[in-house]
Design an enzyme around this catalytic site. Structure first.
Site, PDB file in Angstrom:
ATOM      1  N   ASP A 310       4.916 -19.682  -6.702  1.00  0.00           N
ATOM      2  CA  ASP A 310       3.969 -19.014  -5.828  1.00  0.00           C
ATOM      3  C   ASP A 310       3.991 -17.536  -6.160  1.00  0.00           C
ATOM      4  OD1 ASP A 310       2.867 -21.036  -4.284  1.00  0.00           O
ATOM      5  OD2 ASP A 310       4.730 -21.224  -3.143  1.00  0.00           O
ATOM      6  N   ASP A 347      -1.116   1.971  11.989  1.00  0.00           N
ATOM      7  CA  ASP A 347      -1.283   0.660  11.359  1.00  0.00           C
ATOM      8  C   ASP A 347       0.096   0.094  11.031  1.00  0.00           C
ATOM      9  OD1 ASP A 347      -1.912  -1.492   9.858  1.00  0.00           O
ATOM     10  OD2 ASP A 347      -3.302  -0.453   8.512  1.00  0.00           O
ATOM     11  N   MET A 386     -12.867  -2.828   9.766  1.00  0.00           N
ATOM     12  CA  MET A 386     -12.329  -1.501   9.440  1.00  0.00           C
ATOM     13  C   MET A 386     -11.262  -1.169  10.462  1.00  0.00           C
ATOM     14  SD  MET A 386     -15.659   0.835   8.530  1.00  0.00           S
ATOM     15  CE  MET A 386     -16.510   0.437  10.028  1.00  0.00           C
TER      16      MET A 386
END
Lengths: 685, 590
Positions: A310, A347, A386
């Site tokens: 992976d 964030d 956004m």
């Protein structure tokens, strides 16, 4: 001492640990039981030979026949040969047994709080739990059996199994719901649905595995055993028919000499070490915290042709990170960095944090406390696609190209052509471009890229040299996937992969005759894990994944697949090398024993005594002693394995043939001569 | 050793190299049923044969069916030969009025020709009628060779095919082998031999008056020695040329005459001698090319060829050296090669062949399981005689018998790949086929049967009076004689170390049993491996695959053959030829 520390200790124990050593000595006598011996045809023949010489020795004593000292020494060394082989096997089992003892302590009877159907709780012994029962486990309790968390979240100490002391989070739903019996809940309370019956738990299986109790001979081992048994019969024929030839020639031989010749010729070195090599192979897996459900799986890992890896977490670090700022024409890069950092301060995603870090590294922009400003954070939403911040009248947004171009076109602005080219380049290189805009005007782009783990390219090069193809599996689009594949140096990739694609890929490769290895942790990986020839489930994965794979990596490190392949190869190489060595040894033994047998009747045959061994008796005894001691001398090699080098087959074969084939021819000439000199010095013959 | 001698040995090897590819390509086409230039002649005949016998040429067989067909065919053929021998008195073409062959000899000979051994406990010219020679023995020379070749083809198919249990049709393969491969060359070759002076007729033997009558000492049955004057000689003849080609080309080796290829009517000229030796290696060498071609790895075919060629060269060099050196006990005699003499040990050798061509022939005939001889191996020096013995002991895998050499070396390839294959860190693979326990078991079984047969019969023979009474020379040479008899029988070679009187109940029966065991109990495990390999998938080659091409593999194969062979037989050899050699150097001979 608490079990965690104990396991750690055992894992680090050296080969010569005194406890393991003394236990192995006792075991090597216990293994003299004929019913155990008969499973190893080569050593069984040695045992029968030793019994024969013992009887002959007794007869000689009763009838006052001569040559007692020689007969006694031969007989003793023949018994030593058997014991040394038993000792090798016992040593290999030793560490596993010590580990099993520790694991058994964790399995000790605990109390379980079982939920009745009416919701009330009853206390039962953990051994009474059946699959399907639901139990409540609170902080400080041991989890009474393997199961799945169906309610709640808890931190769990799994060190008893993994040896890793940092607690792990287990929660209901998702891929981190599996819990193992014998581990301990540290905080919170969880409800667990039990998935295994007593005696079939992961811990039970692990104990059996490390102990070697459920060890079955692997296909290669069976084939090798047949070869060794066949060689033994051939040499038995050669020695049994030698007596008539000797009688014809007027030089009949004693039983001591004939048995000595036989034992020296049959492949005792590999016969004595074969099972030790197999056990040690499993043990090396365990030392790397990989539990192989069968020896067959360990062996198959050496045969693997294709590795499915992976991308995320295996080839690249789990998350993408910001690596560069690309300002739009007329914008200062520092200004872009500042805006990007501001927009990302709140964030909490790894990508967001990496933007803050990059700005700090490049422009020494510190993370600012924005509580004093009138800052409003705009979280990411599926509608706007956004996120950003409004502060001091500035409205900063970051998002994908489409989202930002929609935003700027609302303000009547476009995306400069230069920046569009730049964005495309980032994509082509496998990165994800994020655009930053302030008040409807685009400032520039941030490149988020996958970070390929260090050293991966070299490892893939090694694998390629070994003839193993690596294939990257990713959900990315083909363009991105190709770029990362190139960067990481894998041979091939499967982009936009869905779980069923993985399955189809494995089947396709297998139809071509290839063996496939993969790792997985999710429930949707389970079918592919089961289909793959070597399926390594992560310990953090779901119960379904762990059941489907034939190995479990307790560290949950997908990169370990590469080490697993190496261990598998090492196991096979060690077997082949010692077989070759064992057979090659016979040449020298002939040159020691044949002239010794017949030089009495035909002195001219002494020219075959190329080692110039002192007397016929010392020649034969030296060969027998060498034959016994070489088993002991090679135990460390059998347990550690022949050092594996990532070379092509031709180079590897040449190297090993030189060391173990040619070396195997030469070594006994030196060894037997040395023993002969020593015996002569001691005047024992 | 002379430059001329070496040149002839070198020339021989060059010719073998040159014919390997054409032979290999041709056989590939024949057995793949591709077009060949002989189709217009043989295809109609082939079709007719299938129509008459009801063979469905499209139907392929599993290995077990193939084995049953082969055993049935061999069994019936053997019975027919036995009946012919036992009834030849009443059958046509018996101008010398030979009696029926006695049962033990008839059985031994039937077994020997069926197994492609052609061990002869008799002299053809004084025992077998022309009918027996042509319809009985020559028939077997063809079919036993064809059986060997088709089995090698089956083994190659087993390696080359994948995921199937079908290996071909025994009747079709055998028919095509006889028509396309064996017959044409035998017809042409017979004419070549006739051109060299090999006889071909059905006349009674000619009695001629000797120009110089001479006297001989004759020991009668009453052990009394009388002197007789010989004035007449009976010149044996018959249909020799037609038998001669298949004798070598099918690696049969059974001579029309007792003297075999030393007889001037069988092998009159240096050219006929050279041609015979080329015929011996033609098919076995070509089959290595067929192996490479059919499995798609031409380099593997050549690697196997190189291993064989290496062992051949070592063998021929040793015998040539030993024989050219001469006998150390004749130190006072000039044994040097010169314009007027061959030099070296010429006892039992034809002057017209000399040392080089006698030793080359001896090596070739024992490398291949041919058994034709142009000199008396019994008269070789101990070391010179040991090499033919070892050649057969190694399983006759140095080119080997037609087909038998290839499937024999295949057993060693399986073992070599298995032992060393593990050392590259993978389950051993041979041309993409995994070698697993079943294959190893069958390979070991094949080796075991050969070892068991040789050693057990020899061991009994050296301690029992019915065994030792046949020995002509006591001591180590006697042991060599007995060993050689069973090695040659089990290996289906058929050459003998002379000296030993093998026309006794014990030797006729046991050598026949050894021949049957050595042939069929070798073939069955080999077929089983072929069947098992055919069922497997082919793992595509990668950098991690065990290399079965190149010098490393050839070297590994040679070592495996030498180590397995040497380790098994070293004790026996040390008491036979090695001891004899050492005693000879010490001045003692037997």
């Amino acid at each position: 001492m608490d079990p965690v520390a104990q396991i750690g200790q055992i894992r680090k124990k050296s080969l010569a640990d005194s406890a393991i050593l003394s236990r192995a000595v006792v075991d090597s006598f216990r293994k003299l039981n004929p019913r155990t011996m008969v499973k190893n045809p080569v050593m069984f023949v040695v045992g029968v030979g030793a019994a024969l010489t013992t009887i002959q020795l007794g007869w000689n004593v009763l009838h006052h026949a001569g040559g007692f000292s020689f007969g006694l020494q031969i007989t003793l060394w023949l018994w030593f040969t058997v014991l040394f082989a038993n000792f090798a096997e016992a040593m290999a089992e030793g560490r596993g047994k010590a580990q099993a003892d520790t694991l058994r302590k964790s399995r000790a009877e605990t109390e379980a709080h079982r939920l009745r159907t009416d919701g009330s709780v009853e206390v039962v012994a953990s051994s009474k739990l059946r699959s399907g029962d639901i139990v409540v486990v609170s902080a400080g309790d041991f989890i009474p059996g393997d199961g799945e968390v169906i309610e709640g979240v808890a931190s769990v100490d799994e060190s008893a199994i993994t040896g890793e002391s940092a607690p792990v989070i287990r929660e209901s739903g998702g891929d981190r719901s599996a819990v193992t019996g014998g581990t301990r809940v540290l905080s919170d309370e969880i409800k667990v649905r039990i998935t295994s019956n007593p005696g079939e738990t992961f811990l039970d299986r692990m104990i059996k595995l490390v102990e070697g109790a459920s060890r079955q001979k692997t296909p290669n081992e069976i084939a090798l055993n047949i070869l060794l048994a066949g060689l033994t019969i051939i040499f038995l024929l050669a020695v049994v028919t030698l007596q008539p030839f000797a009688i014809y020639s007027g030089a009949p031989q004693s039983i001591f000499v004939l048995v000595s010749l036989l034992v020296c010729l049959i492949p005792t070195t590999i016969g004595g070490l074969l099972s030790a090599i197999g056990i040690a192979g499993m043990d090396r897996m365990i030392q790397r915290n990989v539990i192989a459900m069968s020896g067959r799986a360990v062996e198959a890992s050496g045969d693997v042709d294709v590795l499915l890896l992976d991308k995320t977490g295996t080839i690249t670090l789990g998350n993408r990170a910001a690596t560069q700022f690309f300002p739009a024409p007329g914008v200062e890069e520092a200004y872009l960095a500042d805006a990007a950092q501001l927009s990302s301060l709140a964030d909490e995603t790894p990508e967001g944090r990496s933007i803050v870090v990059l700005a700090k590294e490049r422009y020494h922009l510190r993370g600012r406390d924005l509580s004093t400003h009138a800052a409003t954070f705009i979280p990411f939403s599926a509608q706007t696609r956004m996120s950003g911040v409004d502060l001091d009248g500035r409205s900063i947004r970051k998002g994908a190209l489409e989202a930002i171009s929609r935003l700027t076109s609302n303000h009547g602005n476009g995306i400069p052509a230069e920046l569009q080219v730049c964005v495309r380049e980032i994509s082509n290189a496998g990165g994800t471009p994020l655009l930053v805009a302030e008040s409807g005007r685009v400032l520039g782009a941030i490149a988020l890229t996958d970070i390929v783990k260090g050293g991966m390219k070299e490892r893939f090069d090694h694998l390629r040299a070994m003839g193993i193809r690596t294939m990257m599996i990713t959900g990315d689009n083909p363009l991105t996937a190709a770029a990362i594949a190139r960067q990481a140096g894998v041979d091939d990739f499967l982009a936009e992969a869905k779980p069923e694609d993985k399955m189809a890929l494995i089947k396709r490769e297998q139809a071509k005759g290839k063996l496939v290895a993969m790792t997985g942790d999710g429930t949707n990986d389970a079918p592919a894990l089961a289909q793959a020839d070597v399926g390594v489930a992560m310990n953090t994965g779901t119960q379904a994944a762990k059941e489907a794979g034939n190995m479990v990596d307790l560290d949950s490190n997908p990169t370990k697949l590469i080490e697993i392949v190496e261990i598998g190869k090492q196991l096979l190489i060690t077997r082949g090398a010692l077989t070759t060595f064992s057979v090659a040894n016979d040449v020298a033994k002939y040159f020691a024993i044949i002239p010794a047998m017949f030089a009495g009747a035909f002195p001219v045959l002494d020219v075959l005594n190329v080692m110039h061994l002192h007397t016929p008796e010392s020649a034969i005894l030296s060969a027998v002693i060498f034959n016994a001691l070489i088993i002991i001398a090679l135990i460390p090699l059998a347990l550690r394995g022949v050092r594996y080098r990532p070379l092509g087959a031709a180079a590897l074969l040449q190297r090993n043939l030189l060391i173990y084939g040619v070396g195997g021819i030469i070594a006994p000439f030196i060894g037997i001569k040395f023993i002969d000199v020593f015996l002569t010095y001691l005047r024992v013959v | 050793m002379t430059a001329n001698g070496w040149f002839q040995i070198g020339l021989y090897l060059v010719v073998i190299v040159l014919i390997t590819k054409p032979m290999g390509v041709f056989m590939t086409r024949v057995f793949n049923r591709e077009k060949t230039f002989l189709d217009p002649i043989f295809r109609p005949i082939e079709k007719l044969i299938y129509r008459l016998t009801g063979v469905d040429e499209k139907r392929e067989m599993r290995w077990t069916e193939y084995a049953v067909a082969m055993l049935l065919f061999s069994g019936v053929s053997m019975a027919v030969l036995y009946v012919i021998e036992r009834t030849q008195k009443w059958l046509p073409l018996n101008p010398q009025k030979f009696a029926n062959v006695d049962p033990a000899l008839a059985f031994g000979t039937a077994a020997s020709f069926t197994t492609n051994t052609n061990w002869q406990a008799y002299s053809g010219e004084s025992t077998m009628s022309y009918f027996t020679q042509m319809a009985g023995l020559a028939y077997h020379n063809f079919v036993s060779a064809a059986v060997g070749i088709v089995l090698a083809i089956v083994v190659i198919r087993g390696i080359a095919r994948k995921e199937t249990d079908k290996l071909g049709n025994f009747w079709v393969d055998t028919t095509r082998c006889l028509l396309w491969v064996l017959l044409p060359i035998c017809v042409v070759g017979s004419l070549v031999f006739v051109s060299q002076g090999v006889v071909q007729n059905l006349k009674p033997y000619t009695t001629v008056q000797l120009i110089e009558p001479h006297t001989v000492q004759v020991t009668g049955t009453d052990s009394k020695t009388t002197t007789q004057t010989v004035t007449q000689q009976v010149i044996a003849q018959g249909p020799v040329a037609s038998q001669e080609v298949i004798k070598e080309f099918g690696t049969n080796g059974g001579g029309f005459f007792g003297a075999n290829s030393a007889h001037p009517f069988e092998n009159p000229t240096p050219f006929s001698n050279f041609f015979q030796m080329v015929l011996i290696f033609a098919i076995p060498s070509g089959l290595t090319y067929t192996l490479g071609r059919m499995t798609g790895s031409q380099r593997h075919g050549w690697a196997v060829w190189a291993a064989m060629a290496f062992l051949f060269l070592v063998g021929v060099t040793t015998v040539y050296w030993a024989e050219a050196k001469g006998n150390p006990l004749l130190a006072g005699t000039d044994q040097h090669a010169s314009a007027s003499q061959s030099g070296g040990n010429m006892e039992g050798k034809e002057v017209r062949f000399g040392i080089a061509n006698s030793t080359l022939f001896a090596t070739a005939t024992t490398d291949a399981s041919c058994g034709a001889v142009n000199s008396q191996h019994d008269s070789f020096t101990p070391i010179g005689g040991m090499v033919p013995l070892i050649n057969i002991m190694l399983g006759e895998v140095v080119f080997g018998g037609v087909g038998a050499g290839l499937y024999g070396i295949f057993v060693f390839v399986v073992l070599a790949v298995f032992i060393a294959g593990l050392m590259v860190g993978r389950t051993p693979e041979y041309l993409g086929k995994k070698i697993e326990s079943y294959d190893v078991k069958m390979a070991m079984l094949a080796v075991l049967i050969l070892t068991f047969t040789i050693l057990t019969f020899s061991a009994v023979s050296v301690v029992k009076p019915y065994g030792t009474s046949s020995i002509s020379n006591p001591g180590p040479h006697g042991l060599s004689q007995i060993l050689y008899a069973y090695v040659s029988s089990t290996g289906n070679n058929g050459s003998a170390l002379g000296g030993l009187n093998v026309n006794t109940m014990w030797y006729n029966t046991t050598t026949a049993v050894a021949q049957l065991l050595g042939r069929f109990f070798m073939i069955i495990p080999v077929l089983a491996i072929a069947g098992s390999l055919a069922k497997k998938k082919i793992v595509p080659a990668s950098a991690g695959t065990f290399p079965v091409t190149g010098g490393l593999f050839s070297g590994l194969l040679v070592s495996t053959i030498l180590i397995v062979g040497a380790l098994t037989f070293f004790p026996a050899l040390s008491l036979g030829p090695i001891l004899e050699h050492l005693l000879m150097n010490a001045g003692k001979v037997f």
